[in-house]
Design an enzyme around this catalytic site. Sequence first.
Site, PDB file in Angstrom:
ATOM      1  N   ASP A  83       0.846  -1.197   0.000  1.00 21.60           N
ATOM      2  CA  ASP A  83       0.000   0.000   0.000  1.00 21.60           C
ATOM      3  C   ASP A  83       0.885   1.251   0.000  1.00 21.60           C
ATOM      4  OD1 ASP A  83      -2.393   1.441   0.245  1.00 21.60           O
ATOM      5  OD2 ASP A  83      -2.303   1.420   2.443  1.00 21.60           O
ATOM      6  N   HIS A 181      -7.831  10.019   3.780  1.00 16.80           N
ATOM      7  CA  HIS A 181      -7.314   9.077   4.772  1.00 16.80           C
ATOM      8  C   HIS A 181      -7.648   9.517   6.194  1.00 16.80           C
ATOM      9  CE1 HIS A 181      -4.507   7.987   1.365  1.00 16.80           C
ATOM     10  NE2 HIS A 181      -4.983   6.814   1.739  1.00 16.80           N
ATOM     11  N   HIS A 214      -9.065   4.848  -2.260  1.00 18.60           N
ATOM     12  CA  HIS A 214      -8.378   4.908  -0.963  1.00 18.60           C
ATOM     13  C   HIS A 214      -9.269   5.673   0.012  1.00 18.60           C
ATOM     14  CE1 HIS A 214      -4.149   3.554  -1.755  1.00 18.60           C
ATOM     15  NE2 HIS A 214      -4.714   3.462  -2.954  1.00 18.60           N
ATOM     16  N   SER A 217     -12.722   4.311   4.695  1.00 22.67           N
ATOM     17  CA  SER A 217     -13.348   3.879   5.946  1.00 22.67           C
ATOM     18  C   SER A 217     -14.623   4.686   6.171  1.00 22.67           C
ATOM     19  CB  SER A 217     -12.381   4.090   7.119  1.00 22.67           C
ATOM     20  OG  SER A 217     -11.487   2.999   7.206  1.00 22.67           O
TER      21      SER A 217
END
Length: 312
Positions: A83, A181, A214, A217
């Site tokens: 990653d 992120h 990416h 979440s």
Amino acid sequence: MPLVTTTEMFKKAYEGGYAIGAFNVNNMEIVQGITEACAETRSPVILQVSKGARAYANHTYLTKLVEAAVIENPELPIALHLDHGPDFETCKSCIDGGFTSVMIDGSSLPFEENVKLAKRVVEYAHDHGVVVEAELGTLAGIEDDVNVSAEDSSYTRPEEVEEFVARTGCDSLAIAIGTSHGAFKFKPGTKPQLRFDILEEVSKRLPGFPIVLHGSSSVPQEFVEMINTYGGAMPGAIGVPEDQLREAARMAVCKINIDSDLRLAMTGVVRKYFAEHPDHFDPRQYLKPARNSIKEMVKHKLINVLGCDGKF
Ligand code: G3H
Ligand code: 13P
Ligand code: ZN
């Protein structure tokens, strides 16, 4: 079965309108929680290792943990992926060291330099039977001052994708459509909204080509509340709404990266455990529920968000 590349996974995911989960692994409990969830739901999986994970746990330990998961789950298709590979040398080290997929993250470089670096990694990787993810566009960070033009400038520019993919030969492309992120993705009070128009345009220009998200979440509020209830301080932690991720998975997105949710699932349960058992000090006692929390959270993702359950 031995480790696989993502080629077959992505082909089936694209055609089937679902995405493969790419989960970051840093220790044994995380590997176990994820792979148990995948084996039980029959979901192919990508286990990914960051530069930070390699610095923390060491390449050998991580690859051997993944090897153990392969042995324990002989039917489960597992790809081992680097990653955010920062440079050619790190990618080469992972290619030489048994990974089946690497990401070269040249997204912060000017276009020409990104192309040059990605092409170099692709040539080496393909010579060794390894696939490559590259990235165009930069993901917003949590502290970014969001004014529309600054925000727009970090999104992937669809008009660049065909040339980038053709010139680099990469096997999948990470794009920036509003994910970011970490656990603080959107300002509290604002409405999280991914740029599906950019995804749509990219997929028109690259028909059948696997796209990667990416920073995906969803930051489940049950874990944020658990953390905040039991001594933590993460006010305003917000993720990508799961229905938007499901929508992206129905489109060209074939790989969805999840790391922060694993951390939250583990940390929330460990904090609760310590608060409720102040006299316990055996790591097995608190890591067992932490591992189980990861397993249940991942199962939910596989079935309700990625839609990749029952696919092998
Ligand atoms: O996108 C980055 C992943 O969440 C990995 O994070 O570099 O702290 O291991 P890390
Ligand atoms: P999250 O921080 O949203 O989990 O993103 C993880 C990621 O993109 C790993 O590359
Ligand atoms: Zn990432």
